[in-house]
Design an enzyme around this catalytic site. Structure first.
Site, mmCIF file in Angstrom:
data_model
loop_
_atom_site.group_PDB
_atom_site.id
_atom_site.type_symbol
_atom_site.label_atom_id
_atom_site.label_comp_id
_atom_site.label_asym_id
_atom_site.label_seq_id
_atom_site.Cartn_x
_atom_site.Cartn_y
_atom_site.Cartn_z
ATOM 1 N N GLU A 277 -17.397 44.073 75.812
ATOM 2 C CA GLU A 277 -17.538 43.815 74.368
ATOM 3 C C GLU A 277 -19.001 43.636 73.985
ATOM 4 O O GLU A 277 -19.441 44.115 72.936
ATOM 5 C CB GLU A 277 -16.730 42.575 73.977
ATOM 6 C CG GLU A 277 -15.227 42.702 74.187
ATOM 7 C CD GLU A 277 -14.615 43.828 73.376
ATOM 8 O OE1 GLU A 277 -15.114 44.106 72.264
ATOM 9 O OE2 GLU A 277 -13.643 44.438 73.856
ATOM 10 N N GLU A 354 -16.530 53.766 74.405
ATOM 11 C CA GLU A 354 -15.831 52.966 75.418
ATOM 12 C C GLU A 354 -16.419 53.206 76.799
ATOM 13 O O GLU A 354 -16.577 52.268 77.591
ATOM 14 C CB GLU A 354 -14.333 53.298 75.414
ATOM 15 C CG GLU A 354 -13.579 52.810 74.189
ATOM 16 C CD GLU A 354 -13.680 51.313 73.992
ATOM 17 O OE1 GLU A 354 -13.535 50.569 74.992
ATOM 18 O OE2 GLU A 354 -13.902 50.885 72.854
ATOM 19 N N ASP A 358 -18.196 50.370 79.017
ATOM 20 C CA ASP A 358 -17.788 50.174 80.418
ATOM 21 C C ASP A 358 -18.994 50.255 81.336
ATOM 22 O O ASP A 358 -19.142 49.447 82.271
ATOM 23 C CB ASP A 358 -16.761 51.233 80.825
ATOM 24 C CG ASP A 358 -15.357 50.920 80.340
ATOM 25 O OD1 ASP A 358 -15.138 49.798 79.839
ATOM 26 O OD2 ASP A 358 -14.477 51.790 80.452
#
Length: 410
Positions: A277, A354, A358
């Site tokens: 996040e 994303e 990651d």
């Protein structure tokens, strides 16, 4: 183009959209029984995998039924001149265009919600209950409904009324003022959503001092991420599914953890999820998404301003008196193919982001706890581990679990 041609164009868009969705659903369903990839073999045991397959099949059947019901009801409403009757009913109360629009949309939304609420109730208290996800009560269900209605009336109604006022006062330039209004509202919600909206539905409490809070603060400090607000939300009052999210900017930014996340993951796994996040924040993904959303809103409003004055939009829906609210309905359907295209772009960028988040977590913390956390979260939500690539391309805002695990392990 005459009104009759436009009417059938609107109908065609609705039907084609429905058919495409059902084809994608069918393609995806054919992969429900695929063998689990070796990289994900530890997610489910044999019994758990059978349960996940049953969950997917149950949801697919339910989705087909609700979607078919919805398209049939919509088509009946169109061919029965439903918009004309609702518009006439609204005009029987007042001649004020703003109040007519508010009554019109109020009736449409309330009617739609009344018809779909039984499906929502069945989904929550039958399907989710059967597979062990539901923790909600009938009281919570109806309170959520009531709060949602009130928010739609006061917030949605106010925004609609102001936009119509802009339209009446400024004509075709209304889109500039409407865009400014939406931009201010979006920024405000992004800043204060957690403080103003979330408390209406959930209880938030600061994360207590202890091992987890210390680990989170230590990691945040190591990457130069100033974090003063870490909250736990009582997601378990509605579902066993877990989540975490980042919200706000500047002094208002905060990390929110679902209590179900804390219960299901160990400390390192939770920190890895938070590192992901933080990666979104550090890589400016939140700002990109906000800016993109505002630009797309501006484009949509501009195109709307080019067509909204045409009486053809109202005539196509069987309404003789041209109005902003009827034109808005017709335009919304006509614009939906463009919206699908922009949605595909946003999903593509989201999947790309994303991977970046990651990678940030992998580089600044570790990949193994993030992999194990993703696997646990997928297992606990009975996720589909073998979706069809076309379905992923059209609908997924995140890469598949297999794609993320391969990326993190590379």
């Amino acid at each position: 183009m005459n009104s009759s041609t436009l009417f059938y164009l609107l109908i065609s868009i609705l039907i084609i959209s429905f058919i495409i969705d059902k084809i994608l659903d069918s393609l995806n369903a054919k992969h429900f029984n695929d063998k689990i990839p070796a990289e994900l073999a530890d997610v489910y045991n044999e019994l758990e995998y059978k349960k996940s397959q049953e969950y997917k099949k149950t949801n697919e059947k339910f989705s087909n039924f609700t979607a078919t019901f919805s398209i049939i009801l919509t088509l009946v409403f169109f061919f029965a001149n439903g918009f004309k009757y609702v518009d006439n009913f609204a005009r029987s109360f007042t001649d004020n265009s703003i109040f007519v629009a508010l009554i019109f949309f109020g009736i449409i939304m309330l009617g739609s919600d009344i018809l779909t609420t039984p499906f929502s109730y069945y989904k929550t208290f039958v399907i989710e209950e059967k597979f062990g996800f539901n923790k909600s009560t009938i009281k919570i269900f109806w309170l959520d409904k009531l709060k949602g209605w009130l928010m739609s009336i006061f917030i949605g109604g106010a925004i609609l009324a102001i936009i119509i006022l802009f339209y009446e006062k400024t004509g075709e330039n209304f889109w500039i003022y409407a865009w400014f209004l939406v931009a201010i509202f979006s920024l405000f919600i992004n800043m204060f959503y957690a403080k103003l909206i979330v408390p209406l539905f959930n209880k938030q409490t600061p994360l207590e001092d202890g091992e987890l809070k210390f680990a989170i603060e230590k990691y945040a400090s190591s990457v130069g991420f100033k974090l003063n607000n870490i909250f736990v939300i009582d997601g378990s009052k509605r579902s066993t599914k877990a989540n975490a999210y980042f919200s706000g900017f500047g002094s208002q930014k905060r990390i929110t953890l679902f209590d179900t996340l804390i219960n299901n993951l160990n400390t390192n796994e939770i920190v890895a999820v938070l590192a992901h996040e933080v990666g979104h924040y550090k890589r400016k993904h939140i700002l990109f998404n906000l800016a993109s959303s505002l630009l797309l809103t501006g484009l949509t409003l501009f195109i709307l301003s080019l067509f909204i004055n045409s009486p053809l939009l109202s005539e196509a829906l069987g309404v003789s008196t041209p109005s902003f609210h009827i034109g808005l309905i017709a335009f919304g359907i006509l614009y939906s193919p463009i919206s699908e295209i922009t949605g595909l772009f946003m999903n593509y960028m989201s999947r790309k982001f994303e991977y970046q988040a990651d990678n940030f977590a992998k580089e600044t913390f570790a990949s193994k706890p993030l992999i194990s956390s993703l696997k646990k979260l997928s297992k606990n939500s009975l996720s589909n581990l073998t979706p069809h690539p076309a379905y992923v391309f059209m609908h997924y805002s995140h890469p598949t679990l297999l794609q993320r695990v391969k990326n993190l392990g590379s």
